[in-house]
Every structure is written in structure tokens, then in C-alpha cells.
Design a protein around this motif. Structure first.
Motif, PDB file in Angstrom:
ATOM      1  N   SER A 278      -9.475   4.181   6.590  1.00 20.98           N
ATOM      2  CA  SER A 278      -9.307   2.855   5.993  1.00 20.98           C
ATOM      3  C   SER A 278      -8.719   3.001   4.587  1.00 20.98           C
ATOM      4  O   SER A 278      -9.212   3.789   3.784  1.00 20.98           O
ATOM      5  CB  SER A 278     -10.665   2.157   5.917  1.00 20.98           C
ATOM      6  N   PRO A 279      -7.671   2.234   4.262  1.00 21.51           N
ATOM      7  CA  PRO A 279      -7.073   2.344   2.925  1.00 21.51           C
ATOM      8  C   PRO A 279      -8.082   2.054   1.817  1.00 21.51           C
ATOM      9  O   PRO A 279      -7.911   2.485   0.679  1.00 21.51           O
ATOM     10  CB  PRO A 279      -5.973   1.284   2.941  1.00 21.51           C
ATOM     11  N   LYS A 280      -9.164   1.339   2.187  1.00 21.78           N
ATOM     12  CA  LYS A 280     -10.157   0.986   1.166  1.00 21.78           C
ATOM     13  C   LYS A 280     -11.118   2.144   0.875  1.00 21.78           C
ATOM     14  O   LYS A 280     -11.736   2.192  -0.171  1.00 21.78           O
ATOM     15  CB  LYS A 280     -10.969  -0.229   1.638  1.00 21.78           C
ATOM     16  N   SER A 281     -11.231   3.077   1.809  1.00 16.74           N
ATOM     17  CA  SER A 281     -12.187   4.174   1.630  1.00 16.74           C
ATOM     18  C   SER A 281     -11.611   5.238   0.693  1.00 16.74           C
ATOM     19  O   SER A 281     -10.445   5.616   0.770  1.00 16.74           O
ATOM     20  CB  SER A 281     -12.506   4.785   3.000  1.00 16.74           C
ATOM     21  N   GLN A 282     -12.484   5.715  -0.195  1.00 16.20           N
ATOM     22  CA  GLN A 282     -12.098   6.757  -1.165  1.00 16.20           C
ATOM     23  C   GLN A 282     -11.640   8.034  -0.468  1.00 16.20           C
ATOM     24  O   GLN A 282     -10.823   8.780  -0.987  1.00 16.20           O
ATOM     25  CB  GLN A 282     -13.316   7.094  -2.037  1.00 16.20           C
TER      26      GLN A 282
ATOM     27  N   SER B  87     -10.023   8.378   2.306  1.00 16.30           N
ATOM     28  CA  SER B  87      -8.751   8.334   3.038  1.00 16.30           C
ATOM     29  C   SER B  87      -7.585   8.813   2.181  1.00 16.30           C
ATOM     30  O   SER B  87      -7.557   8.590   0.978  1.00 16.30           O
ATOM     31  CB  SER B  87      -8.440   6.915   3.480  1.00 16.30           C
TER      32      SER B  87
ATOM     33  N   SER C  39      -1.504  -7.428   5.915  1.00 20.35           N
ATOM     34  CA  SER C  39      -1.777  -7.372   4.481  1.00 20.35           C
ATOM     35  C   SER C  39      -1.400  -8.677   3.788  1.00 20.35           C
ATOM     36  O   SER C  39      -0.496  -8.729   2.980  1.00 20.35           O
ATOM     37  CB  SER C  39      -1.004  -6.203   3.878  1.00 20.35           C
TER      38      SER C  39
ATOM     39  N   GLN D  63      -5.107  -4.767  10.926  1.00 19.98           N
ATOM     40  CA  GLN D  63      -5.133  -5.779   9.857  1.00 19.98           C
ATOM     41  C   GLN D  63      -3.765  -5.979   9.244  1.00 19.98           C
ATOM     42  O   GLN D  63      -3.008  -5.038   9.058  1.00 19.98           O
ATOM     43  CB  GLN D  63      -6.054  -5.296   8.748  1.00 19.98           C
TER      44      GLN D  63
ATOM     45  N   ILE E 227       0.848  -1.193   0.000  1.00 23.49           N
ATOM     46  CA  ILE E 227       0.000   0.000   0.000  1.00 23.49           C
ATOM     47  C   ILE E 227       0.889   1.250   0.000  1.00 23.49           C
ATOM     48  O   ILE E 227       2.072   1.177   0.323  1.00 23.49           O
ATOM     49  CB  ILE E 227      -1.029   0.051   1.167  1.00 23.49           C
TER      50      ILE E 227
ATOM     51  N   TYR F 130      -2.486   5.555   5.885  1.00 23.39           N
ATOM     52  CA  TYR F 130      -3.667   6.358   5.540  1.00 23.39           C
ATOM     53  C   TYR F 130      -4.295   6.971   6.789  1.00 23.39           C
ATOM     54  O   TYR F 130      -4.178   6.416   7.883  1.00 23.39           O
ATOM     55  CB  TYR F 130      -4.710   5.475   4.858  1.00 23.39           C
TER      56      TYR F 130
END
Ligand code: GLU
Length: 359
Positions: free
Chosen positions: A178-182, A184, A205, A203, A171, A175
Motif C-alpha cells: 500500500s502506498p500509505k504504508s511506511q 512499501s 487517486s 483504488q 504518487i 509500490y
């Protein structure tokens, strides 16, 4: 003459493997190309590479039922051979020699082992050989193993007095959500006083043992020693050369190094908490003195209790009266002598300032 800039590059298993778990040779090759370029530009590079276990696992998919320790031993034994073989051939195309350094946590435990390892890598660098470092996973199976290769890379950067440690993961950095959220975004710089706890996810990776928590902890510690630490995405094209040679830096998180680096002994002590042989409890005055601005040694007069047994030269933990560890250091006498000198004014320091590191 200004010293050649020294960089430790840590490459995680997730960077070196594809989604199906097989070794991503194209990625490895790209990383080697970049390291060759760094070298051409006068940088000294030490590579800490994970991937042995992942590589071995993908080679022996049919391994019969083994417990997790046996799996790690078996996979790392065969995977490391393939990994180092590939590095050997890839670097050979550039006329660069590599040397394998397999180590374990115990090798950082005594000053003698620590210095032996340092000399080994130093002599490699002097001879233009790139040390390729990994944990010796075949025998490092006790609770004394490294948390992960992030921890190992921090120790190596500190031991080798590197200017920069680059931790490559899959990654872009740390961040602020959450790295998944737009929404962030990657935190660009982290100063010593910044609190990151609200941002870091527990979490992991995928394939590696590490996670963001260890990465941040290590990055902070190493930056406090005066070394710049970068966390970046090893899957991005030309990440290393763009970060270290380019004019425009790609997205990453950078831990700002402390202005005054620690001495070599202090760096070793700072990373040695896992090797503590015993503890001493100290009174409030001694806590204040140690935490104050001056260069203060721990004197027997401030010590109220000795816990466990230790010899002269062992690493010990220094705790406040609530048993909270506040420092670690190297004992200048055994626990027996220390117990006899408890509370006395007229004795030499139990831990000299040069061998003391606050937690
Ligand atoms: N030493 C392990 C390997 O080579 C990696 C440990 C880690 O995930 O950091 O597979």
C-alpha cells in the motif's frame, strides 16, 4: 542521422489540481518550464493533458442538478478553454507554439483516421509546435470513450512512435504494497515477465478517471511495443527534467521496453481490440501455430466458426475453441467470404501476419 528523441508526457488531473479541486497554475507553469527545457535539449514533446473536467467543475461550482454525462460535457467544454488558454500563455513566454488536439476513441478505429491523426501531429512537430492532446469529452460520452487519459497517452505514444512515455500522477510510481504504508517501496523496474497483480490496488487517486490498474496495463502494452514507459510523481519539483535530462534519476517506476519494437500497423492493431466487428473461432492447431515463434498468418483451414458480420479491412477477434480471445487482426475478406472458405486449404490467409497481434 539519429532521430530526435520523442517523448509523450501525460499529466493527470491530480497533478494539475489542488486539494480543493481548483487548477494549480503554479504546477502547470512548472511543467511548462520543464517541457521548454526538454525542447531546448533537442527533445520533441507531445503533451497529453487531463484537467479539463476538474477545471470546469471548479469554475462552475453552482451548476444545477445534472447527470454525470451532462456534467462531463459542460465542465469539459468550459474547462478545456481555460486549460488550453493557460498552456498557450505559459508556452508563449518561451516562444513556443502549441496546438490543441481533441480526439476520441473512434479516431483510432480505422487505419485512415489513425493515419490522419498521425499526420496532423507529425506536421505540428515538424513545425516545432507542441501538440496538447485531450479527449474530446464534450462528445465522447458513449461506452467507446477512453478508459482514461492513460489509455489515450499510450495510443498517442504508440501512434507517434515515441521513444518514451512519461505518465505523471500524484504518487511516486508502483509500490510493492500500500502506498500509505511506511514499509512499501516503489518498484524501480518492471520487466515483461514480472507479475504485478499482487501489488496493484484498485483504488483511484481522486479526480481523474484512471487508476493504477489501467496505468500498468497500458504501460505494459506500450513497453511491449519497444517504448520505454515511466510512471512518476508530477508533483515533485523538476520531475521531468530530472528524469529525462538529469544524471541522477528521481524515484519512479520504469517499464523496460521490448528489444524489438512492433511495426506501425501492428501497433495500431494491438490497440484496436475495442473496435472488433466480429470474431472467428479457430482450432487447437491454429492456436499453436499463431502462438509459436514463426511469423504465421491465420489460414481458413484453421477456422472453425465465424461469429458476427464483418467487412474486408475490419478488425476481428480471434478466439480459441473455448471462446477465449487470443489475438486480434484485420480481416482480409468479409465474414460471408470467410464463411464460404471455412476449413479450406487452398485459400489466402484470413488474417495476414502483418495485421495480426496476439493478446
Ligand atoms: N479528459 C479528462 C479531462 O480532461 C480526463 C480523463 C482522465 O481522468 O484521465 O478532465
Amino acid at each position: 542521422m539519429e532521430r530526435v528523441k520523442r517523448v509523450v508526457v501525460k499529466v493527470g488531473s491530480n497533478v494539475l489540481t489542488r486539494e480543493d479541486g481548483t487548477l494549480d497554475v503554479t504546477r502547470m507553469s512548472s511543467i511548462v518550464d520543464q517541457i521548454a527545457k526538454l525542447r531546448k535539449n533537442g527533445l520533441e514533446v507531445i503533451l497529453v493533458s487531463s484537467g479539463a473536467v476538474a477545471c470546469g467543475r471548479s469554475m462552475l461550482r453552482s451548476a444545477s442538478r445534472l447527470d454525470s454525462v451532462e456534467q462531463r460535457q459542460l465542465f469539459s467544454a468550459i474547462g478545456q478553454v481555460r486549460l488550453i488558454n493557460l498552456y498557450f500563455n505559459l508556452f508563449k513566454d518561451y516562444g513556443i507554439s502549441i496546438g490543441q488536439v481533441l480526439t476520441m476513441k473512434e479516431n483510432f478505429g480505422t487505419r485512415m483516421h489513425y493515419l490522419n491523426q498521425r499526420s496532423c501531429m507529425e506536421v505540428m512537430l515538424q513545425n516545432k509546435v507542441i501538440p496538447v492532446v485531450n479527449e474530446n469529452d464534450t462528445v465522447s460520452v458513449t461506452e467507446l470513450m477512453f478508459t482514461d487519459n492513460d489509455e489515450l497517452s499510450g495510443l498517442v505514444a504508440s501512434m507517434m512512435d515515441a521513444d518514451t512515455l512519461v505518465i505523471l500522477s500524484n504518487i511516486d510510481g508502483i509500490y510493492n504494497g500500500s502506498p500509505k504504508s511506511q514499509k512499501s517501496q516503489v518498484i524501480e523496474t518492471v520487466s515483461p515477465e514480472d507479475d504485478l497483480s499482487q501489488y496493484i490496488s484498485t483504488q483511484k487517486s481522486g479526480l481523474g478517471r484512471g487508476g493504477m490498474i489501467t496505468k500498468c496495463g497500458i504501460a505494459r502494452k506500450v513497453a511491449e511495443e519497444g517504448i520505454r514507459v515511466i510512471i512518476a510523481n508530477g508533483k515533485r519539483e523538476n520531475i521531468l527534467t530530472d528524469l529525462l535530462l538529469g544524471s541522477e534519476s528521481p524515484v519512479h517506476t520504469e517499464f523496460v521496453p521490448a528489444a524489438h519494437g512492433a511495426s506501425s500497423v501492428k501497433k495500431w492493431i494491438a490497440h484496436s481490440s475495442g473496435f472488433s466487428k466480429g470474431s472467428v473461432m479457430i482450432d487447437d492447431n491454429a492456436v499453436r501455430a499463431l502462438k509459436g515463434k514463426g511469423a504465421v498468418s491465420l489460414l481458413p483451414v484453421g477456422v472453425t466458426d465465424i461469429i458476427g458480420e464483418f467487412e474486408e479491412g475490419d478488425i476481428i477477434t480471434i478466439m480459441d475453441r473455448n471462446s477465449k480471445p487470443i489475438a486480434i487482426g484485420r480481416a482480409s475478406c468479409s465474414s460471408t467470404v470467410a464463411a464460404a472458405e471455412l476449413g479450406r486449404h487452398d485459400c489466402k490467409p484470413l488474417v495476414h501476419y502483418d495485421y495480426l497481434s496476439l493478446i
